[in-house]
Design a protein around this motif. Structure first.
Motif, PDB file in Angstrom:
ATOM      1  N   VAL A 432      86.012   2.388  13.976  1.00 47.12           N
ATOM      2  CA  VAL A 432      85.304   2.865  15.169  1.00 47.12           C
ATOM      3  C   VAL A 432      86.022   4.067  15.749  1.00 47.12           C
ATOM      4  O   VAL A 432      85.439   5.138  15.918  1.00 47.12           O
ATOM      5  CB  VAL A 432      85.191   1.754  16.228  1.00 47.12           C
ATOM      6  CG1 VAL A 432      84.581   2.307  17.506  1.00 47.12           C
ATOM      7  CG2 VAL A 432      84.369   0.589  15.714  1.00 47.12           C
ATOM      8  N   LEU A 435      86.392   7.244  13.061  1.00 46.46           N
ATOM      9  CA  LEU A 435      85.136   7.914  12.710  1.00 46.46           C
ATOM     10  C   LEU A 435      84.509   8.555  13.934  1.00 46.46           C
ATOM     11  O   LEU A 435      83.899   9.620  13.855  1.00 46.46           O
ATOM     12  CB  LEU A 435      84.160   6.927  12.069  1.00 46.46           C
ATOM     13  CG  LEU A 435      84.502   6.505  10.656  1.00 46.46           C
ATOM     14  CD1 LEU A 435      83.416   5.615  10.108  1.00 46.46           C
ATOM     15  CD2 LEU A 435      84.686   7.706   9.760  1.00 46.46           C
ATOM     16  N   TRP A 436      84.682   7.905  15.067  1.00 44.12           N
ATOM     17  CA  TRP A 436      84.129   8.470  16.291  1.00 44.12           C
ATOM     18  C   TRP A 436      84.858   9.764  16.638  1.00 44.12           C
ATOM     19  O   TRP A 436      84.250  10.755  17.030  1.00 44.12           O
ATOM     20  CB  TRP A 436      84.207   7.447  17.423  1.00 44.12           C
ATOM     21  CG  TRP A 436      83.298   7.758  18.563  1.00 44.12           C
ATOM     22  CD1 TRP A 436      82.118   8.460  18.495  1.00 44.12           C
ATOM     23  CD2 TRP A 436      83.475   7.392  19.925  1.00 44.12           C
ATOM     24  NE1 TRP A 436      81.562   8.545  19.740  1.00 44.12           N
ATOM     25  CE2 TRP A 436      82.369   7.901  20.640  1.00 44.12           C
ATOM     26  CE3 TRP A 436      84.465   6.692  20.613  1.00 44.12           C
ATOM     27  CZ2 TRP A 436      82.232   7.715  22.012  1.00 44.12           C
ATOM     28  CZ3 TRP A 436      84.312   6.499  21.979  1.00 44.12           C
ATOM     29  CH2 TRP A 436      83.209   6.999  22.669  1.00 44.12           C
ATOM     30  N   PHE A 438      86.296  11.720  14.504  1.00 43.17           N
ATOM     31  CA  PHE A 438      85.844  12.714  13.539  1.00 43.17           C
ATOM     32  C   PHE A 438      84.469  13.251  13.921  1.00 43.17           C
ATOM     33  O   PHE A 438      84.215  14.446  13.896  1.00 43.17           O
ATOM     34  CB  PHE A 438      85.796  12.091  12.140  1.00 43.17           C
ATOM     35  CG  PHE A 438      85.413  13.069  11.074  1.00 43.17           C
ATOM     36  CD1 PHE A 438      86.334  13.964  10.565  1.00 43.17           C
ATOM     37  CD2 PHE A 438      84.119  13.118  10.597  1.00 43.17           C
ATOM     38  CE1 PHE A 438      85.988  14.870   9.600  1.00 43.17           C
ATOM     39  CE2 PHE A 438      83.756  14.034   9.621  1.00 43.17           C
ATOM     40  CZ  PHE A 438      84.697  14.909   9.124  1.00 43.17           C
ATOM     41  N   GLN A 439      83.605  12.320  14.300  1.00 48.06           N
ATOM     42  CA  GLN A 439      82.248  12.714  14.661  1.00 48.06           C
ATOM     43  C   GLN A 439      82.254  13.675  15.845  1.00 48.06           C
ATOM     44  O   GLN A 439      81.582  14.699  15.837  1.00 48.06           O
ATOM     45  CB  GLN A 439      81.455  11.455  14.996  1.00 48.06           C
ATOM     46  CG  GLN A 439      80.014  11.725  15.315  1.00 48.06           C
ATOM     47  CD  GLN A 439      79.351  10.509  15.917  1.00 48.06           C
ATOM     48  OE1 GLN A 439      79.891   9.410  15.889  1.00 48.06           O
ATOM     49  NE2 GLN A 439      78.191  10.701  16.477  1.00 48.06           N
TER      50      GLN A 439
ATOM     51  N   TYR B  64      78.049   6.715   3.738  1.00 53.68           N
ATOM     52  CA  TYR B  64      78.374   7.341   5.032  1.00 53.68           C
ATOM     53  C   TYR B  64      78.232   8.859   4.945  1.00 53.68           C
ATOM     54  O   TYR B  64      77.633   9.495   5.804  1.00 53.68           O
ATOM     55  CB  TYR B  64      79.807   6.962   5.409  1.00 53.68           C
ATOM     56  CG  TYR B  64      80.412   7.749   6.551  1.00 53.68           C
ATOM     57  CD1 TYR B  64      80.160   7.405   7.872  1.00 53.68           C
ATOM     58  CD2 TYR B  64      81.244   8.834   6.306  1.00 53.68           C
ATOM     59  CE1 TYR B  64      80.717   8.131   8.913  1.00 53.68           C
ATOM     60  CE2 TYR B  64      81.800   9.561   7.342  1.00 53.68           C
ATOM     61  CZ  TYR B  64      81.536   9.198   8.647  1.00 53.68           C
ATOM     62  OH  TYR B  64      82.090   9.921   9.671  1.00 53.68           O
ATOM     63  N   GLN B  77      74.707  11.736  12.235  1.00 53.81           N
ATOM     64  CA  GLN B  77      76.099  11.318  12.389  1.00 53.81           C
ATOM     65  C   GLN B  77      76.203   9.951  13.031  1.00 53.81           C
ATOM     66  O   GLN B  77      76.983   9.104  12.608  1.00 53.81           O
ATOM     67  CB  GLN B  77      76.848  12.355  13.234  1.00 53.81           C
ATOM     68  CG  GLN B  77      77.323  13.529  12.436  1.00 53.81           C
ATOM     69  CD  GLN B  77      78.208  13.107  11.292  1.00 53.81           C
ATOM     70  OE1 GLN B  77      79.061  12.233  11.437  1.00 53.81           O
ATOM     71  NE2 GLN B  77      77.995  13.694  10.132  1.00 53.81           N
ATOM     72  N   LYS B  81      77.761   6.700  11.164  1.00 52.17           N
ATOM     73  CA  LYS B  81      78.849   5.914  11.728  1.00 52.17           C
ATOM     74  C   LYS B  81      78.418   4.464  11.899  1.00 52.17           C
ATOM     75  O   LYS B  81      79.155   3.532  11.572  1.00 52.17           O
ATOM     76  CB  LYS B  81      79.254   6.506  13.076  1.00 52.17           C
ATOM     77  CG  LYS B  81      80.497   5.879  13.646  1.00 52.17           C
ATOM     78  CD  LYS B  81      80.815   6.441  15.010  1.00 52.17           C
ATOM     79  CE  LYS B  81      79.725   6.081  15.969  1.00 52.17           C
ATOM     80  NZ  LYS B  81      79.919   6.539  17.325  1.00 52.17           N
ATOM     81  N   PHE B  84      78.415   2.662   8.605  1.00 46.45           N
ATOM     82  CA  PHE B  84      79.753   2.345   8.111  1.00 46.45           C
ATOM     83  C   PHE B  84      80.361   1.193   8.898  1.00 46.45           C
ATOM     84  O   PHE B  84      80.928   0.259   8.328  1.00 46.45           O
ATOM     85  CB  PHE B  84      80.648   3.583   8.208  1.00 46.45           C
ATOM     86  CG  PHE B  84      81.933   3.432   7.455  1.00 46.45           C
ATOM     87  CD1 PHE B  84      81.950   3.609   6.083  1.00 46.45           C
ATOM     88  CD2 PHE B  84      83.106   3.103   8.106  1.00 46.45           C
ATOM     89  CE1 PHE B  84      83.133   3.470   5.376  1.00 46.45           C
ATOM     90  CE2 PHE B  84      84.286   2.956   7.397  1.00 46.45           C
ATOM     91  CZ  PHE B  84      84.295   3.147   6.030  1.00 46.45           C
ATOM     92  N   ILE B  85      80.215   1.245  10.216  1.00 45.94           N
ATOM     93  CA  ILE B  85      80.875   0.225  11.032  1.00 45.94           C
ATOM     94  C   ILE B  85      80.194  -1.128  10.880  1.00 45.94           C
ATOM     95  O   ILE B  85      80.863  -2.155  10.740  1.00 45.94           O
ATOM     96  CB  ILE B  85      80.936   0.686  12.493  1.00 45.94           C
ATOM     97  CG1 ILE B  85      81.913   1.863  12.588  1.00 45.94           C
ATOM     98  CG2 ILE B  85      81.379  -0.435  13.411  1.00 45.94           C
ATOM     99  CD1 ILE B  85      81.886   2.587  13.884  1.00 45.94           C
TER     100      ILE B  85
END
Lengths: 512, 584
Positions: A432, A435-436, A438-439, B64, B77, B81, B84-85
């Protein structure tokens, strides 16, 4: 050669840091290149040691012993096993990279900066080599000084608060450690016959100490180490120090300095006081699991990239501590490997944040967005590093995490599955927050005008990141290269566990 | 499975050549697609559960990357995400399952695991738990309830990707895993499998009824069909489940690629309310779509009919053998079959038949180039019965089911009634017995579904809008996907965020507060002692000093330096002493 190998390794960077002062202040390129070359030679020496090191024995290798302070029976005594070797390699690997990363970022007082970094390198290697408690403490304390200046001089705006906090906090830990060391020396006089701080001697006698003394000593030592790790709830110095430190400082702090704590837990807390270690495991294991989840939760809501990475360190090192306290072959080897992994992944994350900071002079996540369009290569590297930190199979983080979790799952020392089950949730949380991150930083439309013309990674930056990427994949695909170094050393450590457990069982069986 | 992966993967590669043309990241697209295919093949070929997990995660990451391929936009995006999560949640279960296996059996190798289970080294409740944990991975990957929410959002990715990953191959990995571990699933674990599959297939079918995005309809239909496969494995119809997986892979890939062709032709319009009448403009696309729709609805002479019918028959057997409450399994299974036929034809009619709704867009529609239609034709032909069995009404004698036989459970003797008789003549007989009933029932239901769809949308016998108004709450409920996203958003996501914020507060105020507090106290103490030092200790010193100075001041008067003064003092002193001693 063999008799002096470790001393050469320790003192090479220290001795060769001194000529920096005789360089012309204006010739920064010369100073930088010189420091880089010295650190590279140190790396080569350590690689040489890696090749001549025999991983089969598990005993201390390259032992060197000479009288240091005769009054205290203190020896200059060094030696390494597989566990220390891995950390030494990590040190000599990360330092040249952080020197490279500083090439364009450190513009004032370059002489002092590179002098301090080389000094730091030597003392770090010293910490991982020392087998005499006084010598260990000497290097351990010595590291604080260059680090203090690194943050204090080259840090950002709020550096004074951070430096003082860092210094006092870790100093508190060090004092506890010092008290522990001196007390231990005195308590062991009846068994050794004289005052001695020789680790190899003390290990053989500490089990004869009264149990309550062992526990007090264990607490003194362990508190000192846990502050350094840092384990929840002793972690608050870390985010502040990281946020204020220059890139190289953050990298060294996260990749190397924190490992001193975890290394100390294995080498001293456990090897000296195994019985107390076993008795107090539940408390520390709970703290480790709380730290894992707590650090991950905190990472989610951070607005500053460096703080986010700093809190993720708290979470990752919680894994390492859990693995150490689980005391199984898998978990312990996993912990040692995870120390290396964390050094690589988090080091790389700090390098990356530093590169963004160089471009925009901010670390606020909300200032960025959509960078993938202007920085495609950079974004690919960023993603790989994030994934390695998340623990994607095929990259390094997975191997360490997996070994720790498997080892801890039904570890006899933990008595319960629940530690592992709770710890596993962090696997989701780490996805979480990273990736967040990165996003928010890399994807989406570019909303901030300032981000439109950012340059992709330069060659210099690639030089700092590519070596780390190589090892991220190497450890992920062929971890055995590194696991086999620590295998027998860990086995030897675990022998101590077995005999200590035997003793505890015997004591419990015989009513007093 | 390998054949499926490779066939569809190469067709999708071919299709993408045109579809993705002109995209700035053409090469990156193929790199990601290649990574996916590599990991998927690895996943299928490995005989080691840990390696399977490794490839499983790699498949997840390539998914992803591909969902989030158009990274300039926020929605892909977010979807990437989320995918993936949500998958990670399932994977944690999978991971724990692997750990239990490793710790009890000491191996990751499938055949050794099965041997261990057969030897009873892992049994009872722990085995059930392990089975369910492993199945959690399948729940995530195959988008089963309650982790199905990621798949519809994943449609933000390029359409060929949706066809390959989110319809045919990756999502089938969960089914593949369930099939792989089938023989070590205990009866209780299998019951969980059955009902998860059933709930999933029903819920998503009801959601598909009202969706208006062509890809979302297909996404929900995928989830529904995956639920079917999972359920089939759960009820012991192992080979039918796999069979359906294969037939579904082809016709669903076909559906997605035709949808891609439509979207390409319509210049990136996905709303079916904007379409209509496309049959004339895109004949090849239409016919291939029709073929696949017939297959998924279970109309005779298609592959879907063969596989679906077998599963339905198996549900009847399951209910018959186990009795009681288990009759809801065939009930909902048949209901879902009807719903499937309905929504698929609703989609077909709204897209291809009737009058064009958007004239301007319609004018620019064109048939897709050959490199796109060729894969469509191949896939459509593959939806024909003859590829799987020469008997259009029964797959039993077909080569496929000859090849894929249900393996005997390792837990013979401890299982529920149904699992006792699988692979025995009795089971065959029962299947045979129910086969005709199932066939007739399913034909009737599918026909009914299709008829209703025609009545609603083609002949307009029933005013759909009025009907919608009448059952508005239900319609809304379905349109909003049973409010799963909202529910998760309100509970899990907000919960985590709240917990994070609380932790942050604690960290800043309590943990760090303690540190700063102790620093503050130390500082206060220092200041206090500083004051003490200044006023008291130093005061004392100063006082002493002052006193000395004072006396010094007085005595200085005497120190004149003149010898006569000293002699005078001396004489005075002697006289004084003399008198003192005299008095004493």
């Amino acid at each position: 050669m063999a008799a002096y190998t470790l001393s050469i390794l320790i003192f090479f960077p220290i001795v060769f840091s001194i000529p920096i002062f005789f360089f012309n202040k204006e010739k920064t390129t010369l100073i930088k290149t010189y420091a880089l070359i010295i650190s590279l030679i140190t790396f080569i020496i350590s690689v040489y040691i890696f090749f001549i090191f025999n991983p089969d024995s598990g005993e201390y290798a390259f032992v060197e012993r000479r009288v240091w302070i005769p009054l205290l029976n203190s020896y200059y005594q060094v030696g390494i096993d597989g566990i220390s070797l891995l950390l030494i390699l990590l040190t000599t690997f990360i330092i040249p990279l952080s020197i490279l990363a500083s090439f364009n970022t450190i513009k004032n007082r370059t002489k002092e900066f590179y002098f301090l970094i080389l000094l730091l390198e030597g003392s770090l290697i010293g910490v991982f080599c020392a087998t005499d408690l006084l010598l260990f403490y000497f290097f351990w304390e010595f590291i604080l000084i260059p680090m203090y200046f690194l943050i204090g001089i080259w840090g950002s705006d709020d550096r004074v608060y951070a430096t003082v906090k860092f210094f006092i906090y870790t100093m508190t830990g060090s004092v506890l450690l010092l008290i522990g060391i001196i007390w231990l020396g005195f308590l062991c006089i009846p068994y050794v016959g004289f005052f001695s701080l020789d680790l190899t001697k003390l290990i053989t006698v500490t089990s004869s100490l009264p149990m309550d003394k062992q526990i007090y000593l264990f607490i003194l030592f362990t508190l000192g180490f846990l502050i350094k790790v840092p384990l929840f709830p002793f972690h608050t110095w870390l985010p502040d120090a990281h946020v204020q430190a220059p890139t190289a400082g953050s990298v060294i702090l996260a990749s190397l300095l924190l490992k001193m704590g975890t290394y100390g837990l294995i080498r001293f807390s456990f090897e000296l006081f195994p019985a107390a270690f076993i008795k107090l495991t539940p408390i520390i294991a709970v703290l480790a699991v709380v730290g894992i989840i707590y650090g991950a939760l905190l990472s989610i809501v951070q607005k500053d990239m460096k703080k986010l990475v700093a809190y993720s360190s708290v979470s990752h090192l919680g894994f390492v501590v859990l693995g150490i306290f689980a005391l199984t072959q898998e978990s312990l080897q996993g912990s040692v490997l995870q120390m290396v992994n964390h050094g690589l992944s988090t080091g790389a994350l700090f390098l990356i944040v530093g590169m963004l900071y160089e471009r925009r002079h901010t670390k606020e996540i909300s200032e960025f967005g959509g960078l993938m369009k202007v920085m495609p290569v950079f974004s690919a590297i960023f993603l790989i590093v994030c994934l390695s930190s998340i623990g994607l199979p095929g990259l390094n983080g997975f191997v360490g995490e997996f070994l720790i979790l498997v080892g801890a799952f039904n570890a006899p020392n933990l008595h319960s599955y629940s530690y592992t089950i709770f710890a596993t949730t962090a696997v989701i949380l780490s996805a979480v927050y990273l990736l967040w991150l990165f996003q928010r930083v890399m994807t989406g439309p570019i909303e901030n005008e300032k981000n439109k013309d950012l340059k992709d990674v330069s060659k210099l930056e690639l030089c700092t990141l590519i070596p780390i990427l190589i090892f991220i994949v190497w450890i992920g695909v062929q971890p055995n290269t590194f696991l086999k170094i620590s295998e027998n050393s860990v086995k030897k450590v675990l022998l101590i566990y077995d005999s200590a457990k035997q003793r505890i069982n015997n004591n419990d069986a015989v009513p007093k | 499975m390998l054949i499926v992966v490779n066939t569809i993967s190469s067709l999708v590669h071919l299709f993408s050549v045109k579809y993705m043309e002109g995209d700035a990241k053409y090469s990156r697209y193929y790199a990601h697609l290649g990574l996916f295919t590599f990991s998927m093949i690895g996943l299928v070929l490995t005989n080691n559960i840990l390696l399977m997990y490794v490839f499983w995660e790699l498949v997840g990451i390539s998914s992803y990357l591909l969902i989030g391929f158009w990274y300039e936009n926020k929605a892909p995006q977010e979807a990437a995400k989320k995918a993936f999560i949500v998958n990670r949640v399932g994977d944690v279960g999978f991971f724990l399952g692997i750990m239990i296996i490793f710790l009890t059996l000491g191996t990751f190798n499938f055949s050794e695991i099965f041997a261990g289970v057969a030897a009873g080294k892992l049994s009872g409740g722990l085995l059930t738990v392990t089975g369910i944990l492993l199945f959690c991975g399948a729940i995530g990957k195959s988008a089963q309830f309650p982790l199905h929410v990621w798949l519809p959002d994943a449609m933000e990715g390029p359409t060929p990707v949706s066809a390959l990953i989110h319809a045919a191959t990756m999502v089938a990995a969960g089914v593949y895993l369930t099939a792989r571990i089938f023989i070590m699933l205990s009866a209780d674990a299998l019951t969980v499998v059955v009902y998860i599959g059933l709930i999933t297939s029903f819920i998503s079918a009801t959601i598909a009824l009202t969706q208006n995005d062509i890809k979302r309809v297909l996404a929900y239909s995928t989830i529904s069909q995956l639920g079917y496969m999972i359920m089939a494995i759960g009820i012991g119809a192992y080979s039918y489940g796999i069979f359906h997986l294969v037939t579904h892979a082809f016709f669903k890939a076909c559906l997605f690629l035709t949808a891609g062709s439509v979207i390409y032709g319509m210049h990136h319009v996905q709303d079916i309310n904007e379409m209509g009448g496309l049959r004339k403009k895109m004949p090849i696309t239409f016919f291939t779509f029709l073929m696949a729709t017939l297959a998924i609805s279970g109309v005779p002479f298609t592959s879907g009919f063969l596989s679906k019918d077998s599963i339905l028959a198996a549900t009847l057997v399951f209910a018959d053998v186990n009795g009681g409450i288990n009759y809801i399994v065939p009930f909902f299974a048949f209901l879902t079959a009807g719903l499937t036929a309905f929504y698929m034809f609703r989609l077909l009619i709204k897209t291809f038949l009737g009058e064009p709704k958007n004239g301007e867009k319609f004018d620019h529609v064109h048939e897709s180039p050959f490199s796109m239609t060729l894969p469509l034709i191949i896939l459509a032909v593959m939806s024909f019965f003859a590829f799987f069995s020469f008997n259009p009404f029964g797959a039993e004698s077909g080569w496929f089911l000859e090849m894929v036989k249900a393996p005997e459970s390792l837990l013979v003797g401890t299982q529920g009634a149904i699992y006792h008789i699988i692979e025995r003549a009795e089971y065959q007989e029962l299947t045979h017995h129910f086969h005709y009933l199932a066939m007739i029932l399913s034909l009737v239901i599918a026909g009914l579904g299709i008829l209703v769809a025609y009545a609603f949308y083609y002949w307009k016998k029933v005013d759909v809008e009025k009907l919608t108004e009448k059952i508005y709450p239900l319609y809304k409920f379905s349109l909003n996907k049973w409010y799963f996203d909202e529910l998760y958003d309100k509970t899990i996501i907000s919960g985590t965020m709240m917990l994070s914020n609380i932790s942050r507060w604690i960290d800043n105020n309590i943990v760090d507060g303690f540190v700063n507090g102790s620093a503050f106290i130390t500082k206060m103490t220092s200041e206090g002692s500083g004051k003490f030092d200044n006023y008291f200790v130093d005061g004392l010193v100063n006082f002493v000093g002052g006193l000395v100075a004072f006396f010094g001041l007085i005595f200085r008067k005497f120190q004149t330096g003149r010898i006569q003064t000293y002699v005078a003092f001396l004489v005075f002193g002697i006289i004084l002493l003399y008198f003192i001693f005299r008095v004493m």
